[in-house]
Design an enzyme around this catalytic site. Structure first.
Site, mmCIF file in Angstrom:
data_model
loop_
_atom_site.group_PDB
_atom_site.id
_atom_site.type_symbol
_atom_site.label_atom_id
_atom_site.label_comp_id
_atom_site.label_asym_id
_atom_site.label_seq_id
_atom_site.Cartn_x
_atom_site.Cartn_y
_atom_site.Cartn_z
ATOM 1 N N CYS A 87 20.526 -33.596 -72.693
ATOM 2 C CA CYS A 87 19.860 -32.766 -71.647
ATOM 3 C C CYS A 87 19.710 -31.436 -71.821
ATOM 4 O O CYS A 87 18.693 -30.760 -71.747
ATOM 5 C CB CYS A 87 20.650 -33.254 -70.300
ATOM 6 S SG CYS A 87 20.024 -32.106 -68.957
ATOM 7 N N CYS A 98 15.914 -32.388 -70.853
ATOM 8 C CA CYS A 98 15.492 -32.176 -69.490
ATOM 9 C C CYS A 98 14.907 -30.641 -69.545
ATOM 10 O O CYS A 98 14.128 -30.302 -69.211
ATOM 11 C CB CYS A 98 16.471 -32.306 -68.522
ATOM 12 S SG CYS A 98 17.695 -33.638 -68.734
ATOM 13 N N LYS A 143 12.423 -29.358 -71.922
ATOM 14 C CA LYS A 143 11.255 -30.143 -71.598
ATOM 15 C C LYS A 143 10.704 -29.412 -70.437
ATOM 16 O O LYS A 143 9.505 -28.924 -70.357
ATOM 17 C CB LYS A 143 11.493 -31.533 -71.372
ATOM 18 C CG LYS A 143 10.693 -32.276 -70.904
ATOM 19 C CD LYS A 143 10.491 -32.602 -69.389
ATOM 20 C CE LYS A 143 11.578 -32.903 -68.357
ATOM 21 N NZ LYS A 143 12.091 -34.193 -68.309
ATOM 22 N N TYR A 188 8.393 -42.248 -69.588
ATOM 23 C CA TYR A 188 8.243 -40.603 -68.865
ATOM 24 C C TYR A 188 8.317 -39.619 -69.951
ATOM 25 O O TYR A 188 7.605 -38.717 -69.728
ATOM 26 C CB TYR A 188 9.421 -40.445 -68.000
ATOM 27 C CG TYR A 188 10.715 -39.916 -68.223
ATOM 28 C CD1 TYR A 188 11.172 -38.831 -68.429
ATOM 29 C CD2 TYR A 188 11.613 -41.050 -68.529
ATOM 30 C CE1 TYR A 188 12.447 -38.418 -68.867
ATOM 31 C CE2 TYR A 188 12.977 -40.870 -69.128
ATOM 32 C CZ TYR A 188 13.373 -39.472 -69.302
ATOM 33 O OH TYR A 188 14.656 -39.305 -69.668
ATOM 34 N N GLU A 198 5.222 -37.162 -70.120
ATOM 35 C CA GLU A 198 5.343 -35.435 -70.067
ATOM 36 C C GLU A 198 5.032 -34.649 -71.194
ATOM 37 O O GLU A 198 4.603 -33.758 -71.051
ATOM 38 C CB GLU A 198 7.363 -35.243 -69.725
ATOM 39 C CG GLU A 198 7.412 -35.809 -68.468
ATOM 40 C CD GLU A 198 8.993 -35.980 -68.230
ATOM 41 O OE1 GLU A 198 9.459 -35.961 -67.171
ATOM 42 O OE2 GLU A 198 9.754 -35.911 -69.084
ATOM 43 N N HIS A 213 4.274 -27.322 -41.181
ATOM 44 C CA HIS A 213 3.202 -27.170 -41.113
ATOM 45 C C HIS A 213 2.692 -25.779 -41.790
ATOM 46 O O HIS A 213 3.224 -24.649 -41.365
ATOM 47 C CB HIS A 213 2.115 -27.288 -39.882
ATOM 48 C CG HIS A 213 0.897 -27.108 -39.941
ATOM 49 N ND1 HIS A 213 -0.021 -28.180 -40.700
ATOM 50 C CD2 HIS A 213 0.005 -25.953 -39.854
ATOM 51 C CE1 HIS A 213 -1.228 -27.839 -40.663
ATOM 52 N NE2 HIS A 213 -1.428 -26.661 -40.088
ATOM 53 N N GLU A 255 4.354 -32.790 -44.862
ATOM 54 C CA GLU A 255 4.197 -33.140 -43.591
ATOM 55 C C GLU A 255 3.358 -34.540 -43.433
ATOM 56 O O GLU A 255 3.590 -35.408 -42.314
ATOM 57 C CB GLU A 255 3.256 -32.168 -42.598
ATOM 58 C CG GLU A 255 1.923 -31.685 -42.870
ATOM 59 C CD GLU A 255 1.262 -30.707 -42.111
ATOM 60 O OE1 GLU A 255 1.274 -30.852 -40.945
ATOM 61 O OE2 GLU A 255 0.747 -29.660 -42.728
HETATM 62 C C1 LIG Z 1 13.029 -35.318 -74.147
HETATM 63 C C2 LIG Z 1 13.931 -35.885 -73.004
HETATM 64 C C3 LIG Z 1 13.730 -35.397 -71.575
HETATM 65 C C4 LIG Z 1 14.658 -35.965 -70.561
HETATM 66 N N1 LIG Z 1 14.531 -35.473 -69.510
HETATM 67 C C5 LIG Z 1 15.408 -35.824 -68.377
HETATM 68 C C6 LIG Z 1 15.074 -35.474 -67.142
HETATM 69 O O1 LIG Z 1 14.127 -34.489 -66.740
HETATM 70 N N2 LIG Z 1 16.156 -35.696 -66.139
HETATM 71 C C7 LIG Z 1 17.127 -36.561 -66.496
HETATM 72 O O2 LIG Z 1 17.678 -36.730 -65.487
HETATM 73 N N3 LIG Z 1 17.212 -37.072 -67.626
HETATM 74 C C8 LIG Z 1 16.383 -36.503 -68.760
HETATM 75 N N4 LIG Z 1 16.800 -37.063 -69.947
HETATM 76 C C9 LIG Z 1 17.867 -38.009 -70.141
HETATM 77 C C10 LIG Z 1 19.168 -37.291 -70.403
HETATM 78 O O3 LIG Z 1 19.039 -36.164 -71.300
HETATM 79 C C11 LIG Z 1 20.224 -38.212 -70.555
HETATM 80 O O4 LIG Z 1 20.188 -39.340 -69.479
HETATM 81 C C12 LIG Z 1 21.538 -37.562 -70.567
HETATM 82 O O5 LIG Z 1 21.573 -36.473 -71.633
HETATM 83 C C13 LIG Z 1 22.629 -38.606 -70.827
HETATM 84 O O6 LIG Z 1 23.940 -37.872 -71.061
HETATM 85 P P1 LIG Z 1 25.156 -38.707 -71.909
HETATM 86 O O7 LIG Z 1 26.418 -37.941 -71.453
HETATM 87 O O8 LIG Z 1 25.090 -40.015 -71.667
HETATM 88 O O9 LIG Z 1 24.401 -38.307 -73.510
HETATM 89 P P2 LIG Z 1 24.049 -36.988 -74.340
HETATM 90 O O10 LIG Z 1 23.611 -36.041 -73.167
HETATM 91 O O11 LIG Z 1 23.167 -37.514 -75.169
HETATM 92 O O12 LIG Z 1 25.366 -36.369 -74.980
HETATM 93 C C14 LIG Z 1 25.846 -37.330 -75.990
HETATM 94 C C15 LIG Z 1 26.176 -36.188 -77.148
HETATM 95 O O13 LIG Z 1 27.319 -36.960 -78.038
HETATM 96 C C16 LIG Z 1 27.088 -36.321 -79.184
HETATM 97 N N5 LIG Z 1 27.451 -37.363 -80.246
HETATM 98 C C17 LIG Z 1 26.795 -38.469 -80.421
HETATM 99 N N6 LIG Z 1 27.692 -39.275 -81.485
HETATM 100 C C18 LIG Z 1 28.575 -38.685 -81.653
HETATM 101 C C19 LIG Z 1 29.934 -38.668 -82.489
HETATM 102 N N7 LIG Z 1 30.273 -39.774 -83.012
HETATM 103 N N8 LIG Z 1 30.932 -37.720 -82.303
HETATM 104 C C20 LIG Z 1 30.675 -36.631 -81.595
HETATM 105 N N9 LIG Z 1 29.629 -36.434 -80.927
HETATM 106 C C21 LIG Z 1 28.623 -37.088 -81.044
HETATM 107 C C22 LIG Z 1 25.608 -36.215 -79.302
HETATM 108 O O14 LIG Z 1 25.272 -35.071 -80.368
HETATM 109 C C23 LIG Z 1 25.238 -35.629 -77.956
HETATM 110 O O15 LIG Z 1 25.477 -34.199 -77.693
HETATM 111 C C24 LIG Z 1 15.916 -36.855 -70.962
HETATM 112 C C25 LIG Z 1 16.039 -37.138 -72.289
HETATM 113 C C26 LIG Z 1 15.009 -36.649 -73.259
HETATM 114 C C27 LIG Z 1 15.382 -37.063 -74.800
#
Ligand SMILES: Cc1cc2nc3c(=O)[nH]c(=O)nc-3n(C[C@H](O)[C@H](O)[C@H](O)COP(=O)(O)OP(=O)(O)OC[C@H]3O[C@@H](n4cnc5c(N)ncnc54)[C@H](O)[C@@H]3O)c2cc1C
Length: 458
Positions: A43, A48, A51, A180, A184, A439, A444
């Site tokens: 994110c 997010c 983006k 999305y 976007e 308004h 509204e």
């Molecule tokens: C382009 C884009 C736009 C988005 N826009 C939105 C938005 O507007 N609003 C919204 O709500 N969501 C949005 N999302 C989705 C949002 O980013 C994810 O839903 C959110 O980040 C999920 O969080 P998470 O903790 O599950 O995983 P992540 O945030 O992906 O975190 C996982 C982390 O684990 C790390 N990792 C992976 N494997 C390992 C490992 N083996 N050892 C150590 N580290 C590891 C990765 O490097 C990463 O940093 C968007 C996603 C993308 C790709």
């Protein structure tokens, strides 16, 4: 004091992992966390946040045009992609620092390393080879972009990950996908002056959202100059001697571009994570199977966020991480309600939505009152822009409960947040009706839609 190095070890420093680590630590747990790329996760680093910054950047082209209708003369405009990327990178680095400091402040031990499971209580940190043990392990590794590995020439495409770091803004782009992220990015490229095509294999973009919104967004995107190709997909991609790309589609089209970006879905990041060594089960898509309280089939291992493929959004991952930490370490068990999630798509025009689509509502009850209003936002009376705003409310005809509200237009995402509260509270159409309008606003319209535009009866 347990025999483990940590009470909790979190794999993945993104939205869900960081929240869980911090909350568990504030409940007194000894917590370690490992991140293989950058703290903040998808994110903050490549989702997010960057983006949305790009969406802001891309909207200025229309703002400059619209300003003229209000008496402004806007002089020559130039745009520097490099300046935008540098400013975005600076902000992302600032945010990453905050994430890291917040972890350290709560005494979470931060490891900069990929981590894999060795068994149900042991994690190996690949940067040093060191193993650590923990009573509980939380897997919060997120997801990564899916590129069609079987596609001839698939190695030439980029994903959203690379789009944030392109050295130059391409002159011509094709975005493949209808979700999305694809939509976007098509808006971002187009707003920045790139010749943009969106190609999607389905009948209509934005699957899963209300059909009226899907069509409206697509039509408005087309009005802005984005070429949308439906029911088609790339069959092969060739790189030309001048570096440009030539894609052939299954439908026989030839599409040339400087860049082709794939946004065709995201896969849970579970490959080579050692899940089998710990005995953790995944489903057919590689997502970790969990119970409503985010527990895997292995008692001491939990998983939250995109890796569980429930609702792949940042606030959901954060909630799941928080609930896990409160439940396991805070003596306060609770679970996340995934049934009513307000969300926004930062398409151009923007989309905000909460609750059931008309298609979903019909599965629940055949008796619906549909309120729909499509109008030109006030700003465009002077700007002259041919852009419509759409508001749609879906009401259970028997109980008069509002089941869903769907909006296309300026600030639709902001509206969705507050509509989420009203729907959580079980608002009825009468609640909206007795609310005095603000308004002049577009919102509204939500409290002045008197008669259903459609009465559906089973
Ligand atoms: C382009 C884009 C736009 C988005 N826009 C939105 C938005 O507007 N609003 C919204 O709500 N969501 C949005 N999302 C989705 C949002 O980013 C994810 O839903 C959110 O980040 C999920 O969080 P998470 O903790 O599950 O995983 P992540 O945030 O992906 O975190 C996982 C982390 O684990 C790390 N990792 C992976 N494997 C390992 C490992 N083996 N050892 C150590 N580290 C590891 C990765 O490097 C990463 O940093 C968007 C996603 C993308 C790709």
């Amino acid at each position: 004091m347990s025999d483990y190095d940590y009470d909790l070890f979190v794999i993945g420093g993104g939205s869900g992992g960081v929240r869980a680590a911090r909350i568990a630590a504030t409940h007194g747990a000894r917590v370690g966390i490992a991140e293989e790329y950058r703290y903040g996760g998808t994110c903050v680093i490549r989702g997010c946040v960057p983006k949305k910054l790009f969406v802001y950047a891309s909207k200025f082209s229309e703002e400059f045009e619209d300003a003229e209708g209000f008496g402004w003369s806007v002089g020559e405009r130039t745009f520097s992609w490099q300046k935008l990327v540098a400013a975005k990178d600076q902000e992302i680095t600032r945010l990453e620092g905050i994430y890291r400091r917040n972890l350290e402040r709560t005494n979470v031990e931060v490891h900069d390393s990929r981590a894999v499971l060795e068994d149900a209580h042991t994690v190996r940190l690949l940067s040093t080879g060191q193993t650590v043990t923990a009573k509980y392990i939380l897997i919060a590794v997120g997801a990564s972009p899916n590129v069609d590995s079987g596609l001839p020439g698939g190695e030439h495409v980029i994903t959203s990950n690379e789009a944030f770091h392109m050295s130059e803004l391409p002159g011509k782009v094709v975005v493949s996908g209808g979700g999305y992220i694809a939509v976007e990015f098509a808006g971002i490229f187009n707003g920045l002056g790139v010749d943009t095509t969106l190609i999607y294999r389905g009948e209509e973009i934005l699957r899963g959202f209300d059909m009226d919104l899907r069509t409206t967004v697509r039509q408005e995107m087309e009005k802005k100059g984005i070429k949308v190709i439906l029911n088609d997909t790339f069959a092969s991609i060739d790189k030309m001697p001048d570096g440009s790309l030539l894609g052939k589609t299954s439908g026989g089209k030839i599409l040339s571009a400087d860049r082709i970006m794939f946004a065709i879905g995201r896969n849970p990041h579970t490959r080579d994570l050692g899940l089998e060594r710990a005995g953790v089960e995944v489903d057919g898509s590689g997502a970790i199977r969990v119970t409503p309280d985010s527990r895997t089939n292995v008692d001491n291992i939990y998983a939250v966020g995109d890796v569980t493929n429930r609702a792949n959004l940042t606030p959901v991952a954060i909630r799941e991480g928080h609930a896990f930490a409160d439940t396991v370490f805070g003596g306060n068990p609770w679970t996340v309600d995934h049934s009513l999630i307000a969300t926004a798509v930062f398409s151009q025009p923007e989309m905000g939505t909460v609750g059931l689509t008309q298609e979903e509502a019909l599965k629940r009850t055949p008796d619906l009152d549909i309120y729909k209003s499509s109008f030109r936002p006030m700003k465009h009376t002077l700007s002259g822009r041919d852009e419509k705003m759409l508001m749609k409310m879906i009401v259970d005809a028997k109980t008069q409960r509002v089941l869903g509200v769907h909006i296309v237009g300026p600030d639709a995402g902001e509206l969705a947040q507050i509509l989420g509260v009203t729907l959580q509270m079980g608002a009825t159409k009468a609640d909206f009706d007795r609310t005095i309008a603000v308004h002049p606003t577009a919102a509204e319209e939500l409290v002045t839609m008197r008669e259903p535009t459609e009465r559906l009866r089973g």
